[in-house]
Design a protein around this motif. Structure first.
Motif, PDB file in Angstrom:
ATOM      1  N   VAL A  28      10.353  -1.819   5.178  1.00  0.00           N
ATOM      2  CA  VAL A  28       9.014  -1.326   4.861  1.00  0.00           C
ATOM      3  C   VAL A  28       8.593  -1.978   3.546  1.00  0.00           C
ATOM      4  N   CYS A  30       5.436  -2.623   0.570  1.00  0.00           N
ATOM      5  CA  CYS A  30       4.221  -2.080  -0.037  1.00  0.00           C
ATOM      6  C   CYS A  30       3.675  -3.067  -1.052  1.00  0.00           C
ATOM      7  N   SER A  35       0.462  -1.396   3.331  1.00  0.00           N
ATOM      8  CA  SER A  35       1.861  -1.269   3.733  1.00  0.00           C
ATOM      9  C   SER A  35       2.109  -2.086   4.994  1.00  0.00           C
ATOM     10  N   ILE A  37       5.252  -2.414   8.001  1.00  0.00           N
ATOM     11  CA  ILE A  37       6.531  -2.024   8.592  1.00  0.00           C
ATOM     12  C   ILE A  37       6.934  -3.107   9.570  1.00  0.00           C
ATOM     13  N   VAL A 147       2.597   4.963   5.461  1.00  0.00           N
ATOM     14  CA  VAL A 147       3.464   4.829   4.292  1.00  0.00           C
ATOM     15  C   VAL A 147       2.696   5.225   3.026  1.00  0.00           C
ATOM     16  N   CYS A 149       2.639   4.454  -0.448  1.00  0.00           N
ATOM     17  CA  CYS A 149       3.181   3.414  -1.320  1.00  0.00           C
ATOM     18  C   CYS A 149       3.281   3.866  -2.777  1.00  0.00           C
ATOM     19  N   PHE A 154       7.402   7.971   3.580  1.00  0.00           N
ATOM     20  CA  PHE A 154       6.454   8.128   4.680  1.00  0.00           C
ATOM     21  C   PHE A 154       5.640   9.398   4.457  1.00  0.00           C
TER      22      PHE A 154
END
Length: 307
Positions: A28, A30, A35, A37, A147, A149, A154
């Motif tokens: 993941v 940021c 964000s 994934i 997400v 950040c 999460f």
């Protein structure tokens, strides 16, 4: 037999040349308020979700299974009816991170609010933006959560998907409220007018000012607000701050409660006023005011004037 083996090896070499590495980074990422994934699959597909938010909290979200393409991956949503619904996202792994780029004619405009698609038109997530300890969940990309950040986690299912801008250059929420109250000498105090003033634009959100302006078109028929908009009281001559309590300033929202001493109509009494604030650009601004048990200003405008 040798020809068959040679052909098999040639095909394998070609496949490796055009397919991304199965050892691509899983994780993941940021970068400011965007964000990404990434979960490479053994099949060669890339399960992904990219999500970002503008300073006005218009969100863009694109996710799915991207096919191997030109040493990376390509995700496509085709449409023969509307260019705005077309979405092509080219994704590449670069030194442990990723880049994502849209293409002309398929900018994923329908995947976000006003102007938000521009956030993902050309964005890079370097290896340094990998969030340590946060792994893509199982399931399909549709199941990937948003997400946060800021907190590096999460969002839970119950939380609003509002994203905090990384840098805030203006005053903190409590100071915004304190500075506004300092200008309140009763009535509209030179702060408010039928058309939003420069002071209102400084302290209040665009949404508040639009709602105010629409409600005030009815002011010729009857007084829309005949008292002090901040305290909700009439004939106010003085407002003093007893204390100010600031709530959490996360997810782009903040709540501040001011305990005030209000002099009005020859009497002095305590009043509690709640201010809801929201980030616009890099500044906290007031989005609503609720005094005591009365309706908030925005609720009153909405229910009485559809503003």
């Amino acid at each position: 037999m040798e020809d068959t083996l040679r052909l098999s090896l040639t095909c394998a070499a070609l496949l490796l040349a055009v397919s991304p590495s199965y050892a691509a980074t899983t994780g993941v990422f940021c970068k400011n308020k965007i964000s990404f994934i990434a979960r490479p699959e053994q099949s060669g597909l890339l399960a992904f979700k990219i999500m970002g938010s503008t300073s006005s909290n218009n969100v863009v979200e694109v996710g799915g299974s991207a096919q191997p393409h030109a040493g990376g991956w390509r995700y496509q949503v085709k449409s023969t009816t509307s260019p705005e619904e077309r979405c092509t996202l080219d994704i590449k792994e670069v030194a442990g991170g990723y880049t994502a780029t849209t293409v002309d004619g398929a900018r994923c405009q329908s995947s976000g609010g006003f102007g938000a698609y521009q956030l993902i038109s050309n964005v890079a997530f370097p290896a340094s933006s990998l969030v340590q300890g946060l792994k893509p969940p199982n399931g399909t990309p549709d199941d990937f959560p948003a997400v946060d950040c800021v907190r590096k986690k999460f969002f839970s299912a119950a939380e609003p998907k509002v994203f905090l801008v990384a840098e805030v250059s203006g005053d903190p929420p409590t100071d915004v409220v304190r500075n506004l109250i300092a200008k309140d000498t009763g009535g509209w105090s030179g702060i408010f007018a039928e058309r939003p003033t420069s002071i209102m634009r400084h302290f209040f959100t665009e949404g508040f000012n639009r709602s105010w302006a629409k409600a005030m078109t009815h002011n010729q028929d009857e007084p829309v607000l005949d008292g002090d908009p901040i305290t909700g009281q009439q004939m106010v001559t003085r407002v003093q701050i007893i204390s100010i309590d600031g709530g959490e300033t996360r997810l782009g929202l903040a709540h501040v409660v001011a305990h005030l001493k209000v002099s009005a109509g020859g009497e002095t009494k305590s009043e509690q006023v709640r201010f809801d604030l929201k980030l616009e650009g890099r500044n906290w601004k007031i989005d609503d005011i609720k005094s005591g048990d009365m309706q908030s200003i925005r609720t009153y405008f909405r229910e009485s004037y559809k503003a």
